[in-house]
Design a protein around this motif. Structure first.
Motif, PDB file in Angstrom:
ATOM      1  N   LEU A   1       0.856  -1.184   0.000  1.00  0.00           N
ATOM      2  CA  LEU A   1       0.000   0.000   0.000  1.00  0.00           C
ATOM      3  C   LEU A   1       0.887   1.228   0.000  1.00  0.00           C
ATOM      4  N   ASN A   2       0.278   2.386  -0.274  1.00  0.00           N
ATOM      5  CA  ASN A   2       1.004   3.643  -0.187  1.00  0.00           C
ATOM      6  C   ASN A   2       1.013   4.150   1.247  1.00  0.00           C
ATOM      7  N   GLY A   3       2.049   4.907   1.601  1.00  0.00           N
ATOM      8  CA  GLY A   3       2.129   5.444   2.944  1.00  0.00           C
ATOM      9  C   GLY A   3       2.827   4.508   3.908  1.00  0.00           C
ATOM     10  N   MET A   4       2.671   4.814   5.216  1.00  0.00           N
ATOM     11  CA  MET A   4       3.335   4.014   6.251  1.00  0.00           C
ATOM     12  C   MET A   4       2.413   3.624   7.400  1.00  0.00           C
ATOM     13  N   ALA A   5       1.227   4.219   7.491  1.00  0.00           N
ATOM     14  CA  ALA A   5       0.354   3.948   8.633  1.00  0.00           C
ATOM     15  C   ALA A   5      -0.017   2.478   8.718  1.00  0.00           C
ATOM     16  N   HIS A   6      -0.218   1.826   7.581  1.00  0.00           N
ATOM     17  CA  HIS A   6      -0.607   0.422   7.581  1.00  0.00           C
ATOM     18  C   HIS A   6       0.510  -0.466   8.123  1.00  0.00           C
ATOM     19  N   VAL A   7       1.755  -0.074   7.867  1.00  0.00           N
ATOM     20  CA  VAL A   7       2.890  -0.846   8.386  1.00  0.00           C
ATOM     21  C   VAL A   7       2.891  -0.790   9.911  1.00  0.00           C
ATOM     22  N   ASP A   8       2.680   0.402  10.454  1.00  0.00           N
ATOM     23  CA  ASP A   8       2.643   0.559  11.906  1.00  0.00           C
ATOM     24  C   ASP A   8       1.525  -0.279  12.524  1.00  0.00           C
ATOM     25  N   ARG A   9       0.350  -0.260  11.893  1.00  0.00           N
ATOM     26  CA  ARG A   9      -0.797  -1.007  12.429  1.00  0.00           C
ATOM     27  C   ARG A   9      -0.529  -2.505  12.432  1.00  0.00           C
ATOM     28  N   LEU A  10       0.022  -3.017  11.343  1.00  0.00           N
ATOM     29  CA  LEU A  10       0.302  -4.446  11.264  1.00  0.00           C
ATOM     30  C   LEU A  10       1.418  -4.846  12.231  1.00  0.00           C
TER      31      LEU A  10
ATOM     32  N   PRO B   1       3.998  -8.297  15.592  1.00  0.00           N
ATOM     33  CA  PRO B   1       5.392  -7.843  15.658  1.00  0.00           C
ATOM     34  C   PRO B   1       6.365  -8.905  15.142  1.00  0.00           C
ATOM     35  N   GLY B   2       7.289  -8.452  14.320  1.00  0.00           N
ATOM     36  CA  GLY B   2       8.311  -9.338  13.797  1.00  0.00           C
ATOM     37  C   GLY B   2       7.901 -10.159  12.593  1.00  0.00           C
ATOM     38  N   GLN B   3       6.624 -10.089  12.213  1.00  0.00           N
ATOM     39  CA  GLN B   3       6.147 -10.888  11.084  1.00  0.00           C
ATOM     40  C   GLN B   3       5.877 -10.059   9.827  1.00  0.00           C
ATOM     41  N   VAL B   4       6.025  -8.742   9.945  1.00  0.00           N
ATOM     42  CA  VAL B   4       5.691  -7.844   8.842  1.00  0.00           C
ATOM     43  C   VAL B   4       6.955  -7.467   8.068  1.00  0.00           C
ATOM     44  N   LEU B   5       6.876  -7.542   6.757  1.00  0.00           N
ATOM     45  CA  LEU B   5       7.946  -7.112   5.871  1.00  0.00           C
ATOM     46  C   LEU B   5       7.483  -5.886   5.093  1.00  0.00           C
ATOM     47  N   GLY B   6       8.426  -5.044   4.689  1.00  0.00           N
ATOM     48  CA  GLY B   6       8.073  -3.916   3.847  1.00  0.00           C
ATOM     49  C   GLY B   6       7.926  -4.369   2.409  1.00  0.00           C
ATOM     50  N   GLY B   7       6.947  -3.834   1.712  1.00  0.00           N
ATOM     51  CA  GLY B   7       6.720  -4.201   0.318  1.00  0.00           C
ATOM     52  C   GLY B   7       6.430  -2.981  -0.535  1.00  0.00           C
ATOM     53  N   LEU B   8       7.037  -2.942  -1.702  1.00  0.00           N
ATOM     54  CA  LEU B   8       6.877  -1.807  -2.607  1.00  0.00           C
ATOM     55  C   LEU B   8       6.679  -2.347  -4.017  1.00  0.00           C
TER      56      LEU B   8
ATOM     57  N   VAL C   1      11.024  -5.952  -1.643  1.00  0.00           N
ATOM     58  CA  VAL C   1      10.706  -6.257  -0.258  1.00  0.00           C
ATOM     59  C   VAL C   1      11.959  -6.098   0.594  1.00  0.00           C
ATOM     60  N   GLY C   2      11.736  -5.973   1.882  1.00  0.00           N
ATOM     61  CA  GLY C   2      12.852  -5.852   2.813  1.00  0.00           C
ATOM     62  C   GLY C   2      12.374  -6.051   4.224  1.00  0.00           C
ATOM     63  N   GLY C   3      13.292  -6.411   5.097  1.00  0.00           N
ATOM     64  CA  GLY C   3      12.955  -6.599   6.495  1.00  0.00           C
ATOM     65  C   GLY C   3      12.806  -5.277   7.225  1.00  0.00           C
ATOM     66  N   LEU C   4      12.029  -5.288   8.293  1.00  0.00           N
ATOM     67  CA  LEU C   4      11.820  -4.110   9.119  1.00  0.00           C
ATOM     68  C   LEU C   4      12.435  -4.352  10.500  1.00  0.00           C
TER      69      LEU C   4
ATOM     70  N   VAL D   1      15.889  -5.437  -0.591  1.00  0.00           N
ATOM     71  CA  VAL D   1      16.741  -4.295  -0.261  1.00  0.00           C
ATOM     72  C   VAL D   1      16.936  -4.216   1.249  1.00  0.00           C
ATOM     73  N   ASP D   2      18.035  -3.577   1.636  1.00  0.00           N
ATOM     74  CA  ASP D   2      18.331  -3.443   3.066  1.00  0.00           C
ATOM     75  C   ASP D   2      17.456  -2.380   3.722  1.00  0.00           C
ATOM     76  N   ASP D   3      17.232  -1.256   3.022  1.00  0.00           N
ATOM     77  CA  ASP D   3      16.481  -0.146   3.601  1.00  0.00           C
ATOM     78  C   ASP D   3      15.121  -0.014   2.928  1.00  0.00           C
ATOM     79  N   VAL D   4      14.242  -0.958   3.193  1.00  0.00           N
ATOM     80  CA  VAL D   4      12.922  -0.893   2.565  1.00  0.00           C
ATOM     81  C   VAL D   4      12.097   0.245   3.157  1.00  0.00           C
ATOM     82  N   ALA D   5      12.324   0.571   4.434  1.00  0.00           N
ATOM     83  CA  ALA D   5      11.590   1.688   5.031  1.00  0.00           C
ATOM     84  C   ALA D   5      11.920   2.984   4.302  1.00  0.00           C
TER      85      ALA D   5
END
Length: 298
Positions: free
Chosen positions: A101-110, A115-122, A145-148, A171-175
């Motif tokens: 998704l776009n943005g970052m709020a959804h990452v925080d919610r998930l 915790p620990g199961q969410v990866l960043g995706g673009l 994708v990348g780890g958070l 990637v290393d810096d997916v955030a």
């Protein structure tokens, strides 16, 4: 591995099809009406190189299921809260979750819930849903994708997503990548929604300096949050949003102009809230939000 694609719209349908064609075990979580259509007609995906229809496996939230190994959340932000309470039934201790998704709020919610199961995706793909048909307009299809929080991407996840037709990378810096995309989308939303015109017309009206101010505002928030935009990312944003004669408009502006549900609060509202907490002034962003919240003229 068992993959659950949440949503069978433009993004989910496109990537789900490519995964299925590579032999991956793909199931879609959809609404009952959509399930009826997919069971009857299959999922049709028209790309620049092919037009195909595949039978697909579907479930709805009440169906229940065993936990999946990988969950791709591909719905728009406007539908995110609705599915957030439904995917829990499909998450086990070993499940990886990649929201696209776009943005970052959804990452925080998930992250709060799992915790620990969410990866960043673009994802980068230009596709739309025409009725129940997924149509891709341009050949670009990439997934990053990348780890958070220092967590790595599991090897089996990388292997599952690396399929023909998808330019896949870890990637290393997916955030940082997510922030860079977010602030560009936000700047584009500010430009089009505040001045209510395509980029070319705004420039013709003398708005180039204001466009650059909008880009600077959003990038300042990213920098203050610890995710400065790269030189290449900045140059790309300036190039797209200051191109003379350009007919470019943001998807946020198009949704608002059409009276459709929009991601305004997810993209702009959340960014403004973070700007306040970081003491970053964003006058153009604030004006845009007032206009949107008051009712953007069509």
């Amino acid at each position: 591995m068992r993959i659950l694609v949440v949503g069978a719209g433009a993004t989910g349908g496109a990537f789900g099809t490519l995964l299925q064609e590579a032999g991956r075990d793909v199931t879609y979580l959809v609404r009952p009406r959509k399930q009826e259509v997919l069971r009857r007609d299959g999922l049709r995906f028209i790309s620049p190189t092919a037009d195909r229809t595949h039978p697909v496996k579907t479930i709805t939230a009440p169906d229940g299921s065993e936990a999946f190994d990988l969950i791709l959340v591909t719905v728009k932000a406007t539908a995110f809260e609705g599915v957030l309470g439904e995917i829990g039934a499909f998450v086990g201790p070993g499940t990886s979750i990649i929201p696209i998704l776009n943005g970052m709020a959804h990452v925080d919610r998930l992250e709060q819930l799992y915790p620990g199961q969410v990866l960043g995706g673009l994802a980068r793909i230009v596709a739309t849903l025409e009725g129940d048909v997924v149509r891709q307009q341009m050949p670009l299809t990439s997934l990053t994708v990348g780890g958070l929080n220092g967590n790595p991407v599991p090897t089996d996840v990388s292997e599952a997503l690396d399929v023909p037709g998808v330019d896949f990378s870890v990637v290393d810096d997916v955030a940082g990548a997510l922030w860079e995309k977010w602030v560009f989308i936000a700047a584009a939303g500010i430009v089009n929604c505040l001045f209510r015109a395509p980029v070319g017309r705004i420039i013709d009206a003398g708005g180039r300096s204001r466009i650059l101010e909008a880009i600077s505002e959003t990038e300042a928030v990213a920098a203050a949050a610890g995710h400065p935009v790269s030189d290449a990312g900045h140059a790309q944003a300036v190039g797209i949003l200051t191109e003379p004669g350009s007919a470019f408009t943001s998807s946020l502006y198009r949704d608002l102009s059409a009276g459709l549900p929009s991601e305004a609060e997810h993209i702009l509202g959340d960014l403004a809230g973070r700007a306040r907490s970081l003491n970053v002034p964003t006058p153009l962003l604030d004006l845009t939000l007032i206009q949107i919240r008051a009712g953007l003229p069509t």
